[in-house]
Design a protein around this motif. Structure first.
Motif, PDB file in Angstrom:
ATOM      1  N   LEU A  17     106.713  41.305 101.839  1.00 57.03           N
ATOM      2  CA  LEU A  17     107.338  42.507 102.400  1.00 57.03           C
ATOM      3  C   LEU A  17     107.907  43.388 101.286  1.00 57.03           C
ATOM      4  O   LEU A  17     107.734  44.615 101.303  1.00 57.03           O
ATOM      5  N   SER A  21     106.485  47.058 100.505  1.00 55.56           N
ATOM      6  CA  SER A  21     107.428  48.176 100.602  1.00 55.56           C
ATOM      7  C   SER A  21     107.476  48.949  99.277  1.00 55.56           C
ATOM      8  O   SER A  21     107.424  50.182  99.254  1.00 55.56           O
ATOM      9  N   VAL A  24     104.045  50.818  98.626  1.00 57.24           N
ATOM     10  CA  VAL A  24     103.875  51.975  99.497  1.00 57.24           C
ATOM     11  C   VAL A  24     104.797  53.103  99.053  1.00 57.24           C
ATOM     12  O   VAL A  24     104.384  54.262  98.952  1.00 57.24           O
ATOM     13  N   ARG A  43     115.692  59.249 101.660  1.00 52.88           N
ATOM     14  CA  ARG A  43     115.966  58.406 102.803  1.00 52.88           C
ATOM     15  C   ARG A  43     117.128  58.976 103.634  1.00 52.88           C
ATOM     16  O   ARG A  43     117.070  58.974 104.861  1.00 52.88           O
ATOM     17  N   ALA A  46     115.820  62.158 105.402  1.00 55.15           N
ATOM     18  CA  ALA A  46     114.881  61.788 106.462  1.00 55.15           C
ATOM     19  C   ALA A  46     115.634  61.243 107.679  1.00 55.15           C
ATOM     20  O   ALA A  46     115.271  61.524 108.822  1.00 55.15           O
ATOM     21  N   LEU A  68     120.125  51.618 104.344  1.00 53.84           N
ATOM     22  CA  LEU A  68     120.137  50.331 103.644  1.00 53.84           C
ATOM     23  C   LEU A  68     120.907  50.409 102.325  1.00 53.84           C
ATOM     24  O   LEU A  68     120.468  49.882 101.300  1.00 53.84           O
ATOM     25  N   GLU A 122     100.844  58.415 104.998  1.00 51.51           N
ATOM     26  CA  GLU A 122     100.706  57.245 105.867  1.00 51.51           C
ATOM     27  C   GLU A 122      99.333  57.205 106.529  1.00 51.51           C
ATOM     28  O   GLU A 122      98.738  56.126 106.680  1.00 51.51           O
ATOM     29  N   LYS A 138     103.542  47.586 113.145  1.00 54.15           N
ATOM     30  CA  LYS A 138     104.859  48.195 113.287  1.00 54.15           C
ATOM     31  C   LYS A 138     105.743  47.435 114.276  1.00 54.15           C
ATOM     32  O   LYS A 138     106.957  47.290 114.050  1.00 54.15           O
ATOM     33  N   LEU A 141     107.066  44.397 112.478  1.00 51.71           N
ATOM     34  CA  LEU A 141     108.111  44.775 111.516  1.00 51.71           C
ATOM     35  C   LEU A 141     109.420  45.064 112.239  1.00 51.71           C
ATOM     36  O   LEU A 141     110.493  44.622 111.815  1.00 51.71           O
ATOM     37  N   VAL A 145     113.272  43.169 112.009  1.00 55.46           N
ATOM     38  CA  VAL A 145     114.552  43.854 111.804  1.00 55.46           C
ATOM     39  C   VAL A 145     115.550  43.453 112.877  1.00 55.46           C
ATOM     40  O   VAL A 145     116.716  43.218 112.586  1.00 55.46           O
TER      41      VAL A 145
ATOM     42  N   ILE B   9     111.779  58.543 111.215  1.00 58.15           N
ATOM     43  CA  ILE B   9     111.849  57.271 110.492  1.00 58.15           C
ATOM     44  C   ILE B   9     111.579  56.058 111.381  1.00 58.15           C
ATOM     45  O   ILE B   9     111.184  55.007 110.894  1.00 58.15           O
ATOM     46  N   TYR B  12     107.936  55.454 110.891  1.00 62.04           N
ATOM     47  CA  TYR B  12     107.443  55.666 109.537  1.00 62.04           C
ATOM     48  C   TYR B  12     107.257  54.319 108.853  1.00 62.04           C
ATOM     49  O   TYR B  12     108.233  53.587 108.634  1.00 62.04           O
ATOM     50  N   LEU B  13     106.024  53.982 108.509  1.00 54.22           N
ATOM     51  CA  LEU B  13     105.707  52.652 107.993  1.00 54.22           C
ATOM     52  C   LEU B  13     106.527  52.290 106.770  1.00 54.22           C
ATOM     53  O   LEU B  13     107.031  51.173 106.653  1.00 54.22           O
ATOM     54  N   SER B  14     106.665  53.214 105.839  1.00 52.91           N
ATOM     55  CA  SER B  14     107.401  52.941 104.615  1.00 52.91           C
ATOM     56  C   SER B  14     108.829  52.515 104.936  1.00 52.91           C
ATOM     57  O   SER B  14     109.375  51.588 104.351  1.00 52.91           O
ATOM     58  N   TYR B  15     109.411  53.188 105.883  1.00 54.46           N
ATOM     59  CA  TYR B  15     110.766  52.870 106.297  1.00 54.46           C
ATOM     60  C   TYR B  15     110.831  51.532 107.032  1.00 54.46           C
ATOM     61  O   TYR B  15     111.731  50.729 106.807  1.00 54.46           O
ATOM     62  N   LEU B  16     109.866  51.275 107.909  1.00 59.19           N
ATOM     63  CA  LEU B  16     109.836  49.997 108.634  1.00 59.19           C
ATOM     64  C   LEU B  16     109.659  48.839 107.669  1.00 59.19           C
ATOM     65  O   LEU B  16     110.284  47.782 107.826  1.00 59.19           O
ATOM     66  N   LEU B  17     108.837  49.017 106.653  1.00 58.01           N
ATOM     67  CA  LEU B  17     108.665  47.972 105.638  1.00 58.01           C
ATOM     68  C   LEU B  17     109.975  47.734 104.890  1.00 58.01           C
ATOM     69  O   LEU B  17     110.364  46.588 104.643  1.00 58.01           O
ATOM     70  N   ALA B  18     110.651  48.819 104.523  1.00 58.46           N
ATOM     71  CA  ALA B  18     111.912  48.684 103.786  1.00 58.46           C
ATOM     72  C   ALA B  18     112.964  47.974 104.628  1.00 58.46           C
ATOM     73  O   ALA B  18     113.680  47.101 104.139  1.00 58.46           O
ATOM     74  N   ARG B  19     113.054  48.365 105.880  1.00 62.27           N
ATOM     75  CA  ARG B  19     114.043  47.733 106.760  1.00 62.27           C
ATOM     76  C   ARG B  19     113.720  46.274 107.001  1.00 62.27           C
ATOM     77  O   ARG B  19     114.625  45.431 106.982  1.00 62.27           O
TER      78      ARG B  19
END
Lengths: 150, 150
Positions: A17, A21, A24, A43, A46, A68, A122, A138, A141, A145, B9, B12-19
DNA sequence: CGATGATATATGAAAATTCATGCAATTGGA
DNA sequence: TCCAATTGCATGAATTTTCATATATCATCG
């Protein structure tokens, strides 16, 4: 995938992960920097860009959780972003302990363009996956969380 | 999943990966700190723990890439970890520009226990998914890492 | 109504990270 | 063989982040 994983980290989900992350985001980072922002600033903007952001703003605590970052980190960043003209800071009439943060017109403009670019990035990123696979990815993921605290 | 995404967000995949990455790591962080390590130190020792780590060690450059840190960040961290007795530093006989890093006995002991704990944590984490789903998730994540540079 | 506990954020000091750069070593081509 | 380009890493200064803590505000209970 070719060769089987031979190191612990090659099959460790937390590490996969983090790498995914990082990889990407790294692809998109150049566009963020070209817009004059750093990763955490992107971030923040956004997150503020719609939803609560377009109504009353978000508190420092809420925003820190969403982006985060630890609360003092975010407090200091928001002060820098306010000085730079991306966001504005205000008191919360409902609770004087709280500080509210909203995107400024300038912040909204830069983030609108970046969101367009992010969507295009994306789309390219996920071109090799079916719509169903993307939806499932998704969902998984989000499930990671939302785990209840043990 | 319940309510549809309403903010950019949220989908948003990048954000989901980060979270997801942040949430998963946060659960494990307590065990890492209890072992006397910080996040990046755990990542370093986990990376050194087998494969190349058990043979000749890894160079600063290789290790920085694997642990997702910039080279000066890693150089300074490795110096602190060597002082603390987790790793040892040596020259590369094949190339004097390079510095080789290996886990020390003490580093190997602490990381062996953390790897056991990490495996248990991952098992619990993924209990709601089938083995097939887990395999597919990891394959997709690896695919996101290995994209050819545009 | 007042006291206590909890919440939210700001701040200073310390630690970590990044950036830019310099130096040493290696590589490859003329 | 020599030199220029490239690579690898260490370092100092600047920036960012974290930790610990203080202060102000709110909520709850006696």
């Amino acid at each position: 995938m070719a060769a089987p994983a031979k190191r612990f980290i090659d099959d460790y989900l937390s590490y996969l992960l983090a790498r995914a992350s990082h990889a990407v985001y790294k692809e998109f980072d150049q566009q963020v920097r070209s817009a004059g922002l750093a990763s955490l600033e992107w971030r923040v903007l956004a997150t503020l860009s719609d939803g609560d952001g377009s109504t009353g703003g978000m508190t420092i605590g809420e925003l820190a959780q969403e982006v985060l970052a630890k609360q003092p980190t975010l407090t200091k960043l928001i002060q820098r972003m306010a000085d730079a003209g991306w966001v504005s800071i205000g008191a919360d009439p409902a609770d004087a302990r709280r500080t509210l943060v909203r995107a400024n017109a300038r912040g909204k403009r830069v983030v609108a363009r970046l969101i367009d670019a992010a969507r295009a990035h994306e789309t390219a990123l996920l071109a090799g996956l079916s719509a169903r696979e993307v939806t499932r990815l998704k969902a998984v993921l989000r499930g990671l969380v939302r785990r209840p605290a043990a």
